[in-house]
Motif scaffolding. Structure first.
Motif, PDB file in Angstrom:
ATOM      1  N   GLY A  24       0.682  -1.313  -0.007  1.00 52.75           N
ATOM      2  CA  GLY A  24       0.015  -0.075  -0.017  1.00 52.75           C
ATOM      3  C   GLY A  24       0.812   1.355  -0.030  1.00 52.75           C
ATOM      4  O   GLY A  24       0.229   2.389   0.253  1.00 52.75           O
ATOM      5  N   ASP A  25       1.926   1.359  -0.125  1.00 50.62           N
ATOM      6  CA  ASP A  25       2.939   2.693  -0.234  1.00 50.62           C
ATOM      7  C   ASP A  25       2.998   2.954  -1.646  1.00 50.62           C
ATOM      8  O   ASP A  25       2.256   2.122  -2.635  1.00 50.62           O
ATOM      9  N   LEU A  26       3.714   4.015  -2.002  1.00 47.22           N
ATOM     10  CA  LEU A  26       3.617   4.786  -3.351  1.00 47.22           C
ATOM     11  C   LEU A  26       4.226   3.495  -4.350  1.00 47.22           C
ATOM     12  O   LEU A  26       3.611   3.683  -5.588  1.00 47.22           O
ATOM     13  N   ASP A  27       5.378   2.998  -4.060  1.00 42.23           N
ATOM     14  CA  ASP A  27       5.883   2.254  -4.819  1.00 42.23           C
ATOM     15  C   ASP A  27       4.901   0.954  -5.249  1.00 42.23           C
ATOM     16  O   ASP A  27       4.677   0.543  -6.514  1.00 42.23           O
ATOM     17  N   GLY A  28       4.275   0.366  -4.363  1.00 40.31           N
ATOM     18  CA  GLY A  28       3.301  -0.505  -4.422  1.00 40.31           C
ATOM     19  C   GLY A  28       2.025   0.005  -5.359  1.00 40.31           C
ATOM     20  O   GLY A  28       1.718  -0.851  -6.439  1.00 40.31           O
ATOM     21  N   THR A  75       2.770  -7.357  -6.256  1.00 37.11           N
ATOM     22  CA  THR A  75       3.716  -6.399  -6.695  1.00 37.11           C
ATOM     23  C   THR A  75       4.118  -5.941  -5.381  1.00 37.11           C
ATOM     24  O   THR A  75       3.504  -5.283  -4.617  1.00 37.11           O
ATOM     25  N   ASP A  76       5.584  -5.522  -5.155  1.00 37.26           N
ATOM     26  CA  ASP A  76       6.222  -4.905  -4.117  1.00 37.26           C
ATOM     27  C   ASP A  76       5.914  -5.530  -2.713  1.00 37.26           C
ATOM     28  O   ASP A  76       5.959  -4.705  -1.738  1.00 37.26           O
ATOM     29  N   LEU A  77       5.637  -6.837  -2.618  1.00 37.62           N
ATOM     30  CA  LEU A  77       5.544  -7.365  -1.648  1.00 37.62           C
ATOM     31  C   LEU A  77       6.848  -8.424  -1.186  1.00 37.62           C
ATOM     32  O   LEU A  77       6.941  -9.397  -1.870  1.00 37.62           O
ATOM     33  N   ASP A 105       9.008  -7.923  -7.848  1.00 38.50           N
ATOM     34  CA  ASP A 105       9.524  -7.516  -6.740  1.00 38.50           C
ATOM     35  C   ASP A 105      10.883  -6.975  -6.622  1.00 38.50           C
ATOM     36  O   ASP A 105      11.803  -7.530  -7.657  1.00 38.50           O
ATOM     37  N   HIS A 106      11.313  -6.478  -5.474  1.00 40.64           N
ATOM     38  CA  HIS A 106      12.691  -6.101  -5.257  1.00 40.64           C
ATOM     39  C   HIS A 106      13.290  -6.278  -3.895  1.00 40.64           C
ATOM     40  O   HIS A 106      14.450  -6.093  -3.484  1.00 40.64           O
ATOM     41  N   HIS A 107      12.438  -7.166  -3.283  1.00 35.79           N
ATOM     42  CA  HIS A 107      13.089  -7.191  -1.654  1.00 35.79           C
ATOM     43  C   HIS A 107      14.029  -8.648  -1.638  1.00 35.79           C
ATOM     44  O   HIS A 107      13.664  -9.507  -2.254  1.00 35.79           O
ATOM     45  N   VAL A 108      15.179  -8.261  -1.069  1.00 39.49           N
ATOM     46  CA  VAL A 108      16.400  -9.433  -1.038  1.00 39.49           C
ATOM     47  C   VAL A 108      15.348 -10.828  -0.544  1.00 39.49           C
ATOM     48  O   VAL A 108      15.715 -11.876  -0.837  1.00 39.49           O
ATOM     49  N   ALA A 160      10.037   7.648  -4.524  1.00 37.73           N
ATOM     50  CA  ALA A 160       9.321   7.287  -2.944  1.00 37.73           C
ATOM     51  C   ALA A 160      10.151   6.083  -2.428  1.00 37.73           C
ATOM     52  O   ALA A 160      10.403   6.441  -1.359  1.00 37.73           O
ATOM     53  N   ASP A 161      10.975   5.072  -3.260  1.00 35.17           N
ATOM     54  CA  ASP A 161      11.831   4.228  -2.841  1.00 35.17           C
ATOM     55  C   ASP A 161      13.232   4.642  -2.540  1.00 35.17           C
ATOM     56  O   ASP A 161      13.970   3.901  -2.303  1.00 35.17           O
ATOM     57  N   GLY A 162      13.549   5.714  -3.105  1.00 36.11           N
ATOM     58  CA  GLY A 162      14.735   6.495  -3.167  1.00 36.11           C
ATOM     59  C   GLY A 162      15.802   5.641  -4.337  1.00 36.11           C
ATOM     60  O   GLY A 162      16.943   5.734  -4.234  1.00 36.11           O
TER      61      GLY A 162
HETATM   62 MN    MN Z   1       9.023  -1.075  -2.807  1.00 40.51          MN
END
Ligand code: MN
Length: 338
Positions: A24-28, A75-77, A105-108, A160-162
């Motif tokens: 639910g954040d901007l990237d998501g 996405t993005d989870l 996704d992009h989380h390790v 938003a994710d920098g």
């Molecule tokens: Mn993200």
């Protein structure tokens, strides 16, 4: 992976049902809007949007299993290791009922568990050097009816994710990110925002502006209270004891604002519930300090745990250890940032 996605589109007909589960954040939300717009353009599908956190993803998957969609994009989870067993079971059930799943996704943690997905017939679209919106921009935005607009949407997610700095879009992205952090920004608002992006192709509306202001007012009030509770003000570090305040989930935002304003590593100790004391730390660009490493090794001695990134980390200990946590932080900051 692009190839896989096109295969998947080939197999779908226009009466297929599609769903997207997003963080639910901007990237998501930005990546979700781009995926939904691509499904709409390529197959005329109206995808249903669900919003989840990593730890409750499995409950959303279980909800979907009542009437499984033909295609599901997540996405993005990042994979939550604590609930991974339930998530895997829910994914398996959906796949066995004919649902095709692609995980963007992009989380390790997601890449670490990737081999398990592949066995289950879940495709992964992963980047280690961008955000979910980076993937959405590169793979899905060109498939939409208005690539230029959805590249902008995805760029906001990346800002938003920098992962990128875009001066032109930064002001809008900051406003949307602020609106999403407002206490009243619940799921219906988030779904409406994505719908506006997909259907009207407008970046921002009055409701976003109002929510952004609501967030800024609340943040300013909390920052004023937090600043009255400084226990150590060092050359490059600031320690705040806000255990008597209710921070309404804003501790990270507050620490980040103060860190950037004072150009000092800022740590706020607070109590989010009756059981725990949490230290959240933000490092401004002007100071070299690995918050994740320093705080993790500090709490491991106190029997706590935590996580995050080198410039944004949080650790937690049992509430009765709060004084000890503060004292240890003071020692650490005096030694490294005094
Ligand atoms: Mn993200």
């Amino acid at each position: 992976m692009v190839y896989r996605f096109e295969c998947l589109l080939e197999m779908m007909s226009t009466d297929s049902r599609a769903a997207v589960i997003a963080h639910g954040d901007l990237d998501g939300l930005a990546s979700a809007a781009t995926l939904i717009a691509a499904l709409k353009r390529v197959k005329g599908l109206r995808a249903e949007l669900l919003i989840a956190q990593p730890y409750n993803l499995y409950t959303k998957l279980t909800e979907l299993a009542v009437k499984p969609p033909h295609v599901l994009l997540i996405t993005d989870l990042g994979i939550d290791e604590a609930t991974w067993g339930s998530t895997r079971d829910a994914l398996t059930r959906l796949v066995s009922r004919g649902c095709r799943i692609t995980w963007v996704d992009h989380h390790v943690s997601t890449s670490k568990l990737a081999p398990e997905f592949l066995v289950k017939g879940v495709s992964i679209l992963y980047t280690s050097s961008g955000s979910a919106s980076t993937l959405a921009r590169e793979v899905f935005a060109p498939l939409t009816e208005n690539p230029e607009f959805f590249i902008k949407i995805a760029r906001m997610g990346e800002i938003a994710d920098g992962v990128t700095v875009d001066d032109e879009l930064a002001i809008v992205a900051d406003r949307v990110a602020a609106a999403l952090s407002a206490p009243s920004a619940k799921e219906p608002f988030k779904r409406k925002l994505v719908k506006m992006w997909v259907e009207e192709q407008r970046l921002i509306d009055d409701e976003v502006a109002i929510k952004a202001e609501e967030f800024e007012r609340l943040l300013a009030r909390k920052i004023a209270h937090v600043k009255e509770r400084v226990v150590a003000d060092l050359e490059k570090g600031l320690i705040i004891d806000a255990r008597d305040l209710k921070l309404s989930g804003l501790a990270g935002h507050i620490a980040s604002r103060i860190a950037n304003e004072k150009k000092k590593v800022t740590v706020i100790v607070f109590s989010p519930n009756e059981r725990e004391a949490v230290a959240t730390c933000r490092v401004p660009n002007t100071v070299e300090f690995n918050a994740l490493q320093e705080l993790s090794s500090l709490v491991s001695k106190l029997g706590g745990g935590g996580g995050g990134l080198s410039r944004a980390a949080a650790v937690r200990v049992p509430r009765e250890m709060g004084d000890l946590l503060l004292n240890s932080l003071c020692e650490l900051f005096r030694a490294k940032l005094g």
